[in-house]
Design a protein around this motif. Structure first.
Motif, PDB file in Angstrom:
ATOM      1  N   TYR A   1      51.057 -97.424  18.182  1.00 26.91           N
ATOM      2  CA  TYR A   1      50.688 -97.540  19.597  1.00 26.91           C
ATOM      3  C   TYR A   1      51.760 -98.287  20.382  1.00 26.91           C
ATOM      4  CZ  TYR A   1      48.347 -99.361  23.756  1.00 26.91           C
ATOM      5  OH  TYR A   1      48.049 -99.710  25.052  1.00 26.91           O
TER       6      TYR A   1
ATOM      7  N   SER B   1      46.146 -93.787  29.693  1.00 26.74           N
ATOM      8  CA  SER B   1      46.264 -94.558  28.450  1.00 26.74           C
ATOM      9  C   SER B   1      45.447 -93.919  27.341  1.00 26.74           C
ATOM     10  CB  SER B   1      45.773 -95.996  28.661  1.00 26.74           C
ATOM     11  OG  SER B   1      46.656 -96.714  29.493  1.00 26.74           O
TER      12      SER B   1
ATOM     13  N   TYR C   1      44.088 -95.145  23.356  1.00 21.31           N
ATOM     14  CA  TYR C   1      44.037 -96.259  22.419  1.00 21.31           C
ATOM     15  C   TYR C   1      43.722 -95.822  20.987  1.00 21.31           C
ATOM     16  CZ  TYR C   1      44.033 -98.923  26.709  1.00 21.31           C
ATOM     17  OH  TYR C   1      44.381 -99.427  27.938  1.00 21.31           O
TER      18      TYR C   1
ATOM     19  N   ARG D   1      54.124-103.966  32.976  1.00 22.88           N
ATOM     20  CA  ARG D   1      53.701-104.323  31.626  1.00 22.88           C
ATOM     21  C   ARG D   1      52.596-105.367  31.687  1.00 22.88           C
ATOM     22  NH1 ARG D   1      59.101-105.584  28.103  1.00 22.88           N
ATOM     23  NH2 ARG D   1      59.578-103.440  27.443  1.00 22.88           N
TER      24      ARG D   1
ATOM     25  N   SER E   1      52.806 -99.701  31.252  1.00 23.45           N
ATOM     26  CA  SER E   1      53.147 -99.843  29.846  1.00 23.45           C
ATOM     27  C   SER E   1      52.364-101.042  29.327  1.00 23.45           C
ATOM     28  CB  SER E   1      54.665-100.023  29.696  1.00 23.45           C
ATOM     29  OG  SER E   1      55.026-100.143  28.344  1.00 23.45           O
ATOM     30  N   GLY E   2      53.003-102.001  28.722  1.00 22.17           N
ATOM     31  CA  GLY E   2      52.300-103.181  28.249  1.00 22.17           C
ATOM     32  C   GLY E   2      53.270-104.215  27.734  1.00 22.17           C
TER      33      GLY E   2
ATOM     34  N   SER F   1      57.831 -94.616  25.644  1.00 22.59           N
ATOM     35  CA  SER F   1      57.451 -94.094  26.965  1.00 22.59           C
ATOM     36  C   SER F   1      58.319 -94.710  28.060  1.00 22.59           C
ATOM     37  CB  SER F   1      55.971 -94.369  27.247  1.00 22.59           C
ATOM     38  OG  SER F   1      55.735 -95.702  27.668  1.00 22.59           O
ATOM     39  N   GLU F   2      58.629 -95.994  27.922  1.00 20.16           N
ATOM     40  CA  GLU F   2      59.476 -96.644  28.925  1.00 20.16           C
ATOM     41  C   GLU F   2      60.861 -96.000  28.955  1.00 20.16           C
ATOM     42  OE1 GLU F   2      57.523-101.142  28.910  1.00 20.16           O
ATOM     43  OE2 GLU F   2      59.529-100.820  28.089  1.00 20.16           O
TER      44      GLU F   2
ATOM     45  N   ARG G   1      54.425 -96.850  23.293  1.00 18.49           N
ATOM     46  CA  ARG G   1      54.580 -97.455  24.615  1.00 18.49           C
ATOM     47  C   ARG G   1      56.050 -97.769  24.898  1.00 18.49           C
ATOM     48  NH1 ARG G   1      50.779 -96.769  28.483  1.00 18.49           N
ATOM     49  NH2 ARG G   1      48.880 -97.964  28.153  1.00 18.49           N
TER      50      ARG G   1
ATOM     51  N   HIS H   1      51.499 -90.862  25.603  1.00 13.12           N
ATOM     52  CA  HIS H   1      52.335 -91.961  26.093  1.00 13.12           C
ATOM     53  C   HIS H   1      53.809 -91.592  26.236  1.00 13.12           C
ATOM     54  CE1 HIS H   1      49.125 -94.798  26.179  1.00 13.12           C
ATOM     55  NE2 HIS H   1      48.893 -94.728  24.897  1.00 13.12           N
TER      56      HIS H   1
ATOM     57  N   SER I   1      55.819-103.954  24.491  1.00 15.45           N
ATOM     58  CA  SER I   1      56.177-102.568  24.158  1.00 15.45           C
ATOM     59  C   SER I   1      57.569-102.527  23.539  1.00 15.45           C
ATOM     60  CB  SER I   1      56.135-101.701  25.412  1.00 15.45           C
ATOM     61  OG  SER I   1      54.813-101.637  25.916  1.00 15.45           O
TER      62      SER I   1
END
Length: 298
Positions: free
Chosen positions: A125, A76, A78, A147, A113-114, A132-133, A129, A90, A117
């Motif tokens: 940011y 990760s 940030y 996530r 991920s989060g 990236s998926e 993300r 990412h 996203s």
């Protein structure tokens, strides 16, 4: 799975250390892949192997994946610094891990991920993300996407920063402090990784991982204040003011606040209704209030 090898990219980070310990404890042979590799404290040294791997480097990624049965990417970033950008880490880095894993014949891949996203998000940011998926699924269609909401645990940045804020004479809120968060215990997320990799039937699924309770930002600060025995007035601060402060802070080499962090605090970060969750993995996640005592000194 006992005897099988898994490569954990980012295995020395806050989440990565827990993933390594969990997988090693369940019998995996764990390759800890990081720029500065080390065996995490508490991990079985007979089942862990540190290897240098920067996910921006093709050769290092390929070597870290040689002979692996599974792979985990919990790298990760940030705050962007120079060429170390959200796109490089990412998106491009995640795609590289996924592509090289497929080429190496790795059977399972799990990627962090989060919640929220979105490749079209206004926050660089959050958008990275989301991209990236897409990149991971394109390179490795059977990858698991995890996530989590905001992570908390012993020595985490989230609670440590909030504890520092509560020492101020007046505690500023993001807006009126009504943004809803579902903080998730880092150990629960590590267990989720292990359960997914151990069950071939979960390949290709996406899970949103939120903790056992939803809180407003104001409620989290009130929990921390009560835990530490402090009384402080809470002051609403408009998001416009926070964005201005973040823009000014961005001029510093190591900004204490970024515009991406402000953007994240302006949007609820909770599990989407209908999403696969801990429940689908047979787990009941802890709530922040239940674990606060072990994560933050009184």
């Amino acid at each position: 799975m006992a005897g099988e090898r898994v490569t954990v990219f980012g295995g020395t980070g806050f989440l990565g250390r827990r993933v390594v310990r969990r997988l090693a404890g369940e019998g995996w042979r764990v390759r800890v892949a990081a720029q500065h590799p080390a065996v995490p404290d508490g991990a079985d040294p007979t089942r862990t192997e540190p290897v240098r791997a920067d996910i921006r480097q093709e050769r290092e990624v390929a070597e870290a994946l040689e002979g692996a049965d599974a792979a985990v990417n919990v790298v990760s970033l940030y705050v962007e610094q120079g060429s170390t950008t959200f796109q490089a880490i990412h998106v491009d880095g995640a795609a590289r891990v996924a592509r090289r894993a497929r080429e190496a014949g790795v059977a399972r891949l799990a990627h962090v991920s989060g919640i929220g996203s979105d490749p079209d998000a206004g926050s660089p940011y959050v958008a990275a993300r989301g991209r990236s998926e897409l990149a991971v699924r394109d390179a490795f269609p059977g990858a698991n996407l995890l996530r989590p909401s905001v992570l908390f645990g012993p020595d985490d940045a989230f609670l440590r920063n909030l504890a520092a804020i509560t020492r101020l004479p007046v505690v500023p809120l993001f807006g009126r402090g009504r943004t809803r968060l579902q903080p998730v215990y880092v150990g629960d997320v590590a267990t989720a990784f292990a359960r997914l990799l151990g069950d071939p039937g979960t390949a290709g699924r996406t899970h949103e991982l939120g903790g056992g309770a939803v809180y407003t930002y104001r409620e989290i600060l009130e929990l921390i204040l009560a835990h530490q025995g402090r009384r402080r007035p809470l002051l609403p601060v408009p998001f416009a003011a926070w964005r201005t402060l973040a823009a000014l802070a961005g001029l510093l080499p190591d900004p204490p606040l970024t515009t991406d962090q402000v953007a994240l605090m302006a949007t609820d970060n909770v599990v989407t209704p209908g999403a696969a969750t801990f429940t689908d993995l047979g787990m009941e996640p802890a709530a922040l209030a239940e674990r606060l005592g072990e994560c933050l000194p009184a």
